[in-house]
Design a protein around this motif. Structure first.
Motif, short mmCIF file in Angstrom:
data_model
loop_
_atom_site.label_atom_id
_atom_site.label_comp_id
_atom_site.label_asym_id
_atom_site.label_seq_id
_atom_site.Cartn_x
_atom_site.Cartn_y
_atom_site.Cartn_z
N MET A 89 38.91 26.07 1.67
CA MET A 89 39.90 25.90 2.74
C MET A 89 41.31 25.85 2.17
N GLY A 90 41.50 25.12 1.07
CA GLY A 90 42.83 25.03 0.49
C GLY A 90 43.41 26.38 0.13
N THR A 91 42.58 27.25 -0.42
CA THR A 91 43.04 28.58 -0.81
C THR A 91 43.55 29.36 0.38
N GLU A 92 42.91 29.20 1.53
CA GLU A 92 43.32 29.89 2.75
C GLU A 92 44.48 29.18 3.44
N LEU A 93 44.47 27.85 3.40
CA LEU A 93 45.42 27.09 4.20
C LEU A 93 46.80 26.99 3.58
N LEU A 94 46.88 26.71 2.27
CA LEU A 94 48.18 26.46 1.66
C LEU A 94 49.17 27.61 1.85
N PRO A 95 48.78 28.86 1.54
CA PRO A 95 49.77 29.94 1.72
C PRO A 95 50.16 30.16 3.17
N ARG A 96 49.25 29.86 4.10
CA ARG A 96 49.60 30.02 5.52
C ARG A 96 50.63 28.98 5.95
N LEU A 97 50.48 27.76 5.48
CA LEU A 97 51.47 26.74 5.80
C LEU A 97 52.83 27.08 5.19
N VAL A 98 52.82 27.58 3.96
CA VAL A 98 54.07 27.98 3.30
C VAL A 98 54.72 29.12 4.07
N ASP A 99 53.91 30.13 4.45
CA ASP A 99 54.45 31.28 5.18
C ASP A 99 54.99 30.87 6.54
N ALA A 115 30.23 26.53 11.26
CA ALA A 115 29.71 26.92 9.94
C ALA A 115 30.62 27.99 9.34
N PHE A 116 31.18 27.69 8.18
CA PHE A 116 32.11 28.61 7.53
C PHE A 116 31.38 29.85 6.99
N TYR A 117 32.06 30.99 7.09
CA TYR A 117 31.66 32.16 6.31
C TYR A 117 32.94 32.86 5.86
N GLY A 118 32.80 33.77 4.91
CA GLY A 118 33.96 34.45 4.37
C GLY A 118 34.21 34.06 2.92
N PRO A 119 35.30 34.54 2.32
CA PRO A 119 35.56 34.33 0.89
C PRO A 119 35.53 32.87 0.49
N PHE A 169 29.64 29.75 14.30
CA PHE A 169 30.27 30.13 13.04
C PHE A 169 31.78 30.19 13.21
N VAL A 170 32.48 30.19 12.08
CA VAL A 170 33.92 30.48 12.08
C VAL A 170 34.29 31.05 10.72
N HIS A 171 35.04 32.14 10.74
CA HIS A 171 35.53 32.71 9.48
C HIS A 171 36.54 31.74 8.87
N ILE A 172 36.49 31.58 7.56
CA ILE A 172 37.34 30.59 6.89
C ILE A 172 38.83 30.86 7.13
N ALA A 173 39.20 32.14 7.25
CA ALA A 173 40.60 32.46 7.54
C ALA A 173 40.99 32.01 8.94
N ILE A 229 36.57 24.22 16.45
CA ILE A 229 37.13 25.42 15.82
C ILE A 229 35.96 26.32 15.43
N VAL A 230 35.60 27.18 16.36
CA VAL A 230 34.43 28.06 16.21
C VAL A 230 34.78 29.42 16.81
N ASP A 231 33.92 30.41 16.53
CA ASP A 231 34.17 31.72 17.12
C ASP A 231 33.66 31.76 18.57
N ASP A 232 33.70 32.94 19.16
CA ASP A 232 33.35 33.09 20.58
C ASP A 232 31.86 33.33 20.81
N ASP A 233 31.06 33.29 19.75
CA ASP A 233 29.70 33.84 19.84
C ASP A 233 28.63 32.91 19.26
N PRO A 234 28.40 31.73 19.88
CA PRO A 234 27.28 30.89 19.42
C PRO A 234 25.97 31.63 19.60
N ALA A 235 25.07 31.49 18.64
CA ALA A 235 23.83 32.27 18.71
C ALA A 235 22.68 31.50 18.09
N PRO A 236 21.47 31.62 18.66
CA PRO A 236 20.31 30.97 18.06
C PRO A 236 19.90 31.65 16.76
#
Length: 300
Positions: free
Chosen positions: A1-11, A165-169, A200-204, A224-231
């Motif tokens: 999360m830090g890798t994704e969050l820090l530059p976004r806050l700076v930007d 549930a996180f997915y992504g880099p 799910f939610v993409h980490i970005a 904070i989740v995507d639009d598509d909950p699924a079994p």
């Protein structure tokens, strides 16, 4: 999360201080545009000194220590994180009060914690699990402590983000990760009816929602989740097909319990998903990856 969050806050124009524990993390935080501050989250004096040095308007609590999750020993996998969610959160709140911090945004869990009764998709008004299986009880208790502490601090604007549930880099569902490799090698079966609903939610996207919570929204909880909950019976075979694997095997609950423990059976058969309607409405956040069906595609 830090890798994704820090530059976004700076930007977004914020001056960002990152509380880290090691020299390597210090260097990485600096690379991402933050001012690193060394402190142990479990040492109240160090935390108070770090917050005093930064003098922030907003604190974002992303304290976790989640590594490999062994569902047979779920409580062991979350023990360090449970302590951070209790002691670390209390330390940060105490430091925030002393420093006059205006807003406090905290990571919570909306993937594994909702009550396993009623409909398949929950809103923020629905209760967390009041009767969890024993292996999951300490994790849910720590989440409840964090949420009550943040929302009960009347002197600060407390916001709780229940991530899916996180997915992504950098996550456990990144390309080449152990979890995806287990699915590809057909070592991740559907247990029982596979009726557990995952959000799910993409980490970005999770990081973007966190930036939004720093700047917008009222005191309270946001899924904070995507639009598509699924079994599981839906997402697991579809993900296997994306990875070029054969259809997952199916095993009865008692076999799943032997292999993955009671917590593993709950994750596969009884979870409830979550709705993101409130976050869209109040935070103005819309996931760039609205469904895991596209976000998890190889090369997406």
């Amino acid at each position: 999360m830090g890798t994704e969050l820090l530059p976004r806050l700076v930007d977004a124009g914020h001056e960002v201080f990152a509380m880290v524990r090691s020299d390597s993390a210090k260097a990485r935080a600096a690379e991402l545009g933050a001012v690193p501050v060394l402190a142990d989250a479990l040492d109240r004096a160090q935390v108070e000194a770090a917050v005093r040095e930064a003098a922030p308007e907003v604190i974002v609590n992303q304290l976790t220590a989640i590594g490999h999750i062994d569902t047979r020993h779920f409580e062991r996998s979350f023990a360090a994180t449970d302590r951070l969610r209790i002691e670390g959160t209390d330390n940060l709140l105490a430091a925030a009060r002393a420093a006059g911090v205006r807003r406090f945004v905290a990571q919570s869990n909306g993937a594994f914690t909702y009550a396993r009764t009623g409909g398949p998709v929950k809103t923020e008004q629905d209760p967390l699990d009041r009767s969890p299986v024993s292996q999951m009880a300490s994790m849910i208790a720590a989440v409840e402590h964090l949420e009550k502490a943040v929302l009960g601090a009347e002197w600060i604007e407390g916001i709780v983000l229940r991530y899916g549930a996180f997915y992504g880099p950098g996550t456990s569902m990144a390309p080449g990760s152990e979890q995806l490799e287990m699915i590809r090698k057909r070592r991740f079966p559907v247990v029982g009816d596979g009726g557990g609903v995952w959000s799910f939610v993409h980490i970005a996207d999770a990081a973007e929602a966190t930036v939004a919570a720093v700047e917008k929204g009222d005191r309270g909880v946001y899924n904070i989740v995507d639009d598509d909950p699924a079994p599981v019976t839906e997402w697991l075979p579809e993900l296997a097909a994306m990875l070029g694997a054969r259809k997952p095997m199916r095993v009865p609950r008692f076999v799943g319990r032997l292999a993955a423990g009671e917590a593993g059976v709950v994750l596969m058969t009884e979870l409830r998903g979550a709705s993101n309607a409130k976050a869209k409405r109040e935070l103005g956040w819309h996931p760039a990856h609205p469904t895991w069906r596209r976000g998890l595609q190889p090369g997406a």
